[in-house]
Write a protein that holds these residues in place. Structure first.
Motif, PDB file in Angstrom:
ATOM      1  N   TYR A  35       0.841  -1.184   0.000  1.00 45.49           N
ATOM      2  CA  TYR A  35       0.000   0.000   0.000  1.00 45.49           C
ATOM      3  C   TYR A  35       0.881   1.241   0.000  1.00 45.49           C
ATOM      4  O   TYR A  35       1.994   1.243   0.535  1.00 45.49           O
ATOM      5  N   GLN A  37       0.705   5.447   1.022  1.00 46.27           N
ATOM      6  CA  GLN A  37      -0.056   6.471   1.717  1.00 46.27           C
ATOM      7  C   GLN A  37       0.662   7.798   1.623  1.00 46.27           C
ATOM      8  O   GLN A  37       1.758   7.959   2.160  1.00 46.27           O
ATOM      9  N   LEU A  43      -4.793   5.091   2.711  1.00 46.19           N
ATOM     10  CA  LEU A  43      -3.922   4.108   2.081  1.00 46.19           C
ATOM     11  C   LEU A  43      -4.527   3.645   0.768  1.00 46.19           C
ATOM     12  O   LEU A  43      -5.730   3.410   0.671  1.00 46.19           O
ATOM     13  N   ILE A  90       4.458   7.049   2.514  1.00 45.88           N
ATOM     14  CA  ILE A  90       4.742   5.872   3.335  1.00 45.88           C
ATOM     15  C   ILE A  90       4.290   4.649   2.555  1.00 45.88           C
ATOM     16  O   ILE A  90       3.183   4.632   1.994  1.00 45.88           O
ATOM     17  N   PHE A  92       3.508   0.593   2.879  1.00 41.67           N
ATOM     18  CA  PHE A  92       3.201  -0.454   3.847  1.00 41.67           C
ATOM     19  C   PHE A  92       3.114  -1.802   3.135  1.00 41.67           C
ATOM     20  O   PHE A  92       2.498  -1.902   2.078  1.00 41.67           O
ATOM     21  N   ARG A 108       8.823   5.197   5.462  1.00 41.08           N
ATOM     22  CA  ARG A 108       8.593   6.591   5.061  1.00 41.08           C
ATOM     23  C   ARG A 108       9.692   7.007   4.098  1.00 41.08           C
ATOM     24  O   ARG A 108      10.866   7.087   4.455  1.00 41.08           O
TER      25      ARG A 108
END
Lengths: 112, 110
Positions: A35, A37, A43, A90, A92, A108
């Motif tokens: 994901y 973001q 997200l 970010i 994930f 990040r």
């Protein structure tokens, strides 16, 4: 539950370079996802990482820009190629049990 | 359009008070999860619901698949509850993929 370990936690890279993000699960998992973001946004699913085959990308994400590997059931990498400031966000990794979805702590990325 | 509509986008509460967050779904969802994103950006699983209501401490969540909504109630809010709360839902074709709401930025004031 599933624990997902991502590294690096954060990174700063120069425009035009590439960055690889690793995700390790503490047990074998069938599904792994990536994901993205952006700051103060939700997200967005980038792709499904498929073990032993090519990832399945969502609209707006390509394998040339974001190649993903999944060599086994506990490991995946996401690479950001030709990084641009607009890629700063970010990232994930995520995985599931039969009932829940779990996330790594995120990476990040800042592209300067 | 968005499949998951989350509200409010921002909320400020005084310590000790409570409120509710809500997500409405524009398509049938088979399950919903709620997450808290802390100041470091990490996502904390709060609830997973395929139906009904779950409670954990000062938090309670309900998922009504038939009426296409889910709520997260916070009572006796504490400073550490500050953060961004997301609902995320799996649709019936989801294969474990989640669609996130846009989040609620919650600020707890002393």
């Amino acid at each position: 539950s599933v624990l997902l370990y991502q590294k690096p936690n954060r990174d700063i890279c120069q425009s035009g370079t590439s960055l690889k993000i690793q995700c390790v699960a503490d047990s074998q998992v069938v599904s792994m996802f990536w994901y993205q973001q952006f700051q103060e946004q939700s997200l967005m699913l980038m792709a499904t990482a498929n073990e032993g085959s090519e990832a399945t990308y969502e609209s707006g994400f390509t394998k040339d820009k974001f190649p993903i590997s999944r060599p086994n059931l506990t490991f995946s990498t996401l690479t950001v190629n030709n990084a641009r400031p607009g890629d700063s966000s970010i990232y994930f990794c995520s995985s599931t049990t039969n009932t829940e979805v779990f996330f790594g702590k995120g990476t990040r990325l800042t592209v300067v | 359009g968005d499949q998951v509509e989350q509200s409010p986008s921002a909320l400020s509460l005084h310590e000790g008070t409570g409120s509710a967050l809500r997500c409405n779904f524009t398509t049938t969802m088979r399950a919903v999860q709620w997450f808290q994103q802390n100041s470091r950006g990490s996502l904390i699983n709060l609830f997973y619901l395929a139906s009904g209501t779950k409670e954990n401490g000062r938090l309670k969540s309900t998922f009504n698949s038939k009426e296409s909504y889910s709520t997260l109630h916070i009572r006796d809010a504490q400073l550490e509850d500050s953060g961004t709360y997301f609902c995320a839902a799996e649709n019936t074709e989801g294969a474990d993929r989640l669609t996130f709401g846009k989040g609620t930025q919650l600020i707890i004031q002393p």
